[in-house]
Every structure is written in C-alpha cells, then in structure tokens.
Design an enzyme around this catalytic site. Structure first.
Site, short mmCIF file in Angstrom:
data_model
loop_
_atom_site.label_atom_id
_atom_site.label_comp_id
_atom_site.label_asym_id
_atom_site.label_seq_id
_atom_site.Cartn_x
_atom_site.Cartn_y
_atom_site.Cartn_z
N LYS A 14 31.55 36.24 44.50
CA LYS A 14 30.20 36.88 44.95
C LYS A 14 29.51 37.80 44.02
CE LYS A 14 32.80 39.20 47.95
NZ LYS A 14 34.04 38.73 47.61
N ARG A 89 30.85 43.44 55.79
CA ARG A 89 32.19 42.93 55.64
C ARG A 89 33.04 43.05 57.23
NH1 ARG A 89 33.62 43.75 49.86
NH2 ARG A 89 35.35 42.74 49.23
N ARG A 128 40.75 38.06 36.03
CA ARG A 128 39.59 39.07 36.20
C ARG A 128 39.65 40.24 35.07
NH1 ARG A 128 36.24 40.49 41.52
NH2 ARG A 128 38.34 41.24 42.26
N ARG A 161 41.37 45.59 37.23
CA ARG A 161 41.28 46.35 38.43
C ARG A 161 42.57 46.81 39.24
NH1 ARG A 161 36.16 44.24 42.04
NH2 ARG A 161 37.87 44.58 43.58
N ARG A 172 44.23 42.21 50.80
CA ARG A 172 42.83 42.04 50.89
C ARG A 172 42.62 40.71 51.40
NH1 ARG A 172 41.15 43.02 45.09
NH2 ARG A 172 39.01 42.68 45.69
P1 ADP Z 1 35.83 41.70 45.91
O1 ADP Z 1 34.67 41.55 44.82
O2 ADP Z 1 37.18 41.48 44.89
O3 ADP Z 1 35.84 41.03 47.04
P2 ADP Z 1 34.81 44.40 46.21
O4 ADP Z 1 34.50 44.92 44.81
O5 ADP Z 1 33.65 43.86 46.68
O6 ADP Z 1 35.94 43.51 46.15
O7 ADP Z 1 35.51 45.54 47.17
C1 ADP Z 1 36.66 46.16 46.77
C2 ADP Z 1 37.01 47.18 47.62
O8 ADP Z 1 36.02 48.04 48.20
C3 ADP Z 1 37.57 46.41 49.07
O9 ADP Z 1 38.71 45.71 48.99
C4 ADP Z 1 37.33 47.49 49.97
O10 ADP Z 1 38.40 48.14 50.24
C5 ADP Z 1 36.12 48.23 49.53
N1 ADP Z 1 34.97 47.75 50.09
C6 ADP Z 1 33.98 47.17 49.50
N2 ADP Z 1 32.90 46.75 50.22
C7 ADP Z 1 33.37 47.24 51.40
C8 ADP Z 1 32.71 47.05 52.89
N3 ADP Z 1 31.52 46.43 52.94
N4 ADP Z 1 33.46 47.81 53.84
C9 ADP Z 1 34.60 48.25 53.81
N5 ADP Z 1 35.14 48.34 52.43
C10 ADP Z 1 34.55 47.84 51.43
P1 ADP Z 2 34.14 38.32 44.20
O1 ADP Z 2 32.96 39.49 43.81
O2 ADP Z 2 33.89 37.30 45.11
O3 ADP Z 2 35.43 38.97 44.09
P2 ADP Z 2 33.93 37.70 41.09
O4 ADP Z 2 32.49 37.14 41.11
O5 ADP Z 2 34.37 38.92 40.71
O6 ADP Z 2 34.09 37.54 42.81
O7 ADP Z 2 34.81 36.50 40.50
C1 ADP Z 2 36.08 36.73 40.34
C2 ADP Z 2 36.77 36.07 39.08
O8 ADP Z 2 36.57 34.82 38.84
C3 ADP Z 2 35.91 36.98 37.97
O9 ADP Z 2 36.91 36.95 36.80
C4 ADP Z 2 34.79 35.73 37.53
O10 ADP Z 2 34.67 35.82 35.91
C5 ADP Z 2 35.61 34.54 38.15
N1 ADP Z 2 34.61 33.50 38.38
C6 ADP Z 2 33.46 33.62 39.17
N2 ADP Z 2 32.97 32.62 39.48
C7 ADP Z 2 33.74 31.35 38.88
C8 ADP Z 2 33.66 30.06 38.91
N3 ADP Z 2 32.75 29.39 39.54
N4 ADP Z 2 34.67 29.28 38.22
C9 ADP Z 2 35.54 29.88 37.61
N5 ADP Z 2 35.66 31.38 37.62
C10 ADP Z 2 34.64 32.08 38.33
#
Ligand code: ADP
Ligand code: ADP
Length: 219
Positions: A14, A89, A128, A161, A172
């Site tokens: 994302k 979310r 990551r 992280r 998660r």
């Molecule tokens: P990822 O990119 O791995 O999906 P995020 O960086 O978006 O994780 O979110 C990290 C954490 O922050 C989540 O696991 C949650 O605890 C909190 N968080 C992020 N966005 C939301 C949301 N819209 N509502 C509630 N908690 C959130």
């Molecule tokens: P999210 O925000 O959904 O948690 P991220 O964008 O942070 O996901 O991506 C999670 C991890 O996977 C990061 O280390 C990123 O560099 C890697 N990644 C993202 N998209 C791809 C892809 N299409 N192929 C391989 N690795 C990816």
C-alpha cells in the site's frame, strides 16, 4: 476532488504504491500509520495512546484515528484530494470518510484492493526496512538501498519496524481479516472497488493502477 483509497493486508504494498500514485497524480500521500509514527516520535498524547495498540498489532481506536485523519485532510495541500493509505481500516472509519468527503465536497474512490497471497507476506515483512529519520521504505531483496543499512534519501540508519516482528505480524493479519477485509465488500457495493494484482514487481502494480485511473478518467 478525489479521495483514492488503497486497501490491502499489511505488507501488500500500500505505502509503496500510494507514494508512486502521489507523485504521478500530484495528490498528497496520507498514511495513517505514518501519521501515528510521527505522533509517537514527537511524544504527543495521541502518540502515547497509539503506541500501546500498535506494539500489540491491534488497531488504534476509531475515534482517535478518524480525528487525526480528518485533521490531515483539512490541510490546504489536500484541497484537491489525497491518496489514502491504511485508512479506512474499519467500517466505522469508512462511514466517517464518507461524512468527511461530504463536508469537503469530495468523491471517495476508486478503492484499489492490492491482492497478495498470504504466503508472500512473510517475506515482504521480514525484509522491510525503514529509515529512522523519515520512515522511507526499503526491502532487503526487492528494493535495497544503494548502500546497505543507509537511507538513499537522507542518509539515516535503516531499521526494522518494531511491529514487523513475526509474532506481531500474525496479530495484524488476523485483525485485518476480521476488521478491514469487510471494506472490500463495502467498496464493491458502492461500485468503486478495483482489484489489483500485488504479486508482481512494484512498477507493474503501479502501471496496472494508473491504467485503471486512465480508463476511469476517459469515461
Ligand atoms: P502496514 O503498512 O504494514 O499495513 P501501517 O503503517 O499502515 O501498517 O500501520 C501500522 C499500525 O498503525 C497498524 O498495525 C495499526 O496499529 C495502526 N494503524 C494504522 N492505520 C490505522 C487505522 N486506520 N486505524 C487504526 N489503526 C491504524
Ligand atoms: P504496506 O504499506 O501495504 O504494509 P509496503 O509498501 O510497506 O506495504 O511494502 C512492504 C514491503 O514489501 C516493503 O519492504 C516494500 O519495499 C516491499 N514491496 C512492496 N511492493 C512490492 C512488490 N510489488 N514486490 C516486492 N516487494 C514489494
């Protein structure tokens, strides 16, 4: 004005896609996770509350999350829209976004659901790395920095992280299935859901999304 929504399990890509879309469309990238991490770094009351939930892999309560995102969308740079990454979310957050959009005369959607097989996520999360300074995102194998352990953009150290540890990731993903997955049906029923194959190189995912946006614009 448009609120583009990016949905997907943790690690689906994302943030990666939202950043690229932000650059391509000239709309700000609004990541609720990044906003929480900023609050945590600054030691604000919201940051202190959020950290308790984030560390356990639980969601931050809706009320606090909605207030924070609404505040962000009120800022002038979001006057023509935003790319929303990680918000909404939950169904109550999606309802709140509709209300915010109404207030600001914005449209919600398209909502891109980035689909990635669950077995791929282990690899995505384990590799990551983010920079200490600003949270720039890398992957050890798929998007490595030029110099190991150092951010290309600001030279700060790359770290894992805290909530990317396998135990927390499992929580998660469960939370996602229970509270966030229903948003796919929510946006489908509103006719704005777009499924995207996230199991391909980053550039190919972006191209797929931009092609859909181009088709929408041409309609
Ligand atoms: P990822 O990119 O791995 O999906 P995020 O960086 O978006 O994780 O979110 C990290 C954490 O922050 C989540 O696991 C949650 O605890 C909190 N968080 C992020 N966005 C939301 C949301 N819209 N509502 C509630 N908690 C959130
Ligand atoms: P999210 O925000 O959904 O948690 P991220 O964008 O942070 O996901 O991506 C999670 C991890 O996977 C990061 O280390 C990123 O560099 C890697 N990644 C993202 N998209 C791809 C892809 N299409 N192929 C391989 N690795 C990816």
């Amino acid at each position: 004005m448009l609120y583009v929504v990016v949905l997907g399990v943790p690690g689906a890509g994302k943030g990666t896609q939202a950043k690229r879309l932000s650059a391509a469309l000239g709309l700000p990238h609004v990541s609720s996770g990044d906003l929480f991490r900023e609050h945590i770094q600054n030691g604000t009351p919201l940051g202190i509350e959020a950290q308790r939930h984030i560390d356990r892999g639980q969601l931050v309560p809706d009320e606090a999350t909605i207030g924070m995102v609404r505040g962000r969308l009120e800022r002038p740079d979001a006057a023509s829209g935003a790319i929303l990454d990680g918000f909404p979310r939950t169904i109550p957050q999606a309802d709140a976004l509709e209300a915010i959009a109404k207030d600001f005369d914005a449209t919600v959607g398209p909502a891109f659901h980035i689909r990635v097989p669950l077995e791929r996520l282990v690899d995505r999360m384990a590799g990551r790395r983010v920079c200490r300074e600003a949270g720039h995102v890398y992957h050890l194998a798929y998007n490595p920095p030029k110099q190991a352990g150092v951010c290309d953009v600001d030279g700060s150290e790359l770290v894992q992280r805290e909530d990317d540890q396998p135990e927390t990731v499992r929580n998660r993903v469960q939370v996602y299935e229970k509270l966030t997955a229903p948003l796919v049906a929510f946006y489908r029923s509103r006719g704005v859901l777009q499924e995207v194959n996230g199991d391909q190189p980053m550039g190919a995912v972006t191209a797929e999304i931009l092609a859909i946006l181009g088709q929408e614009a041409a309609r």
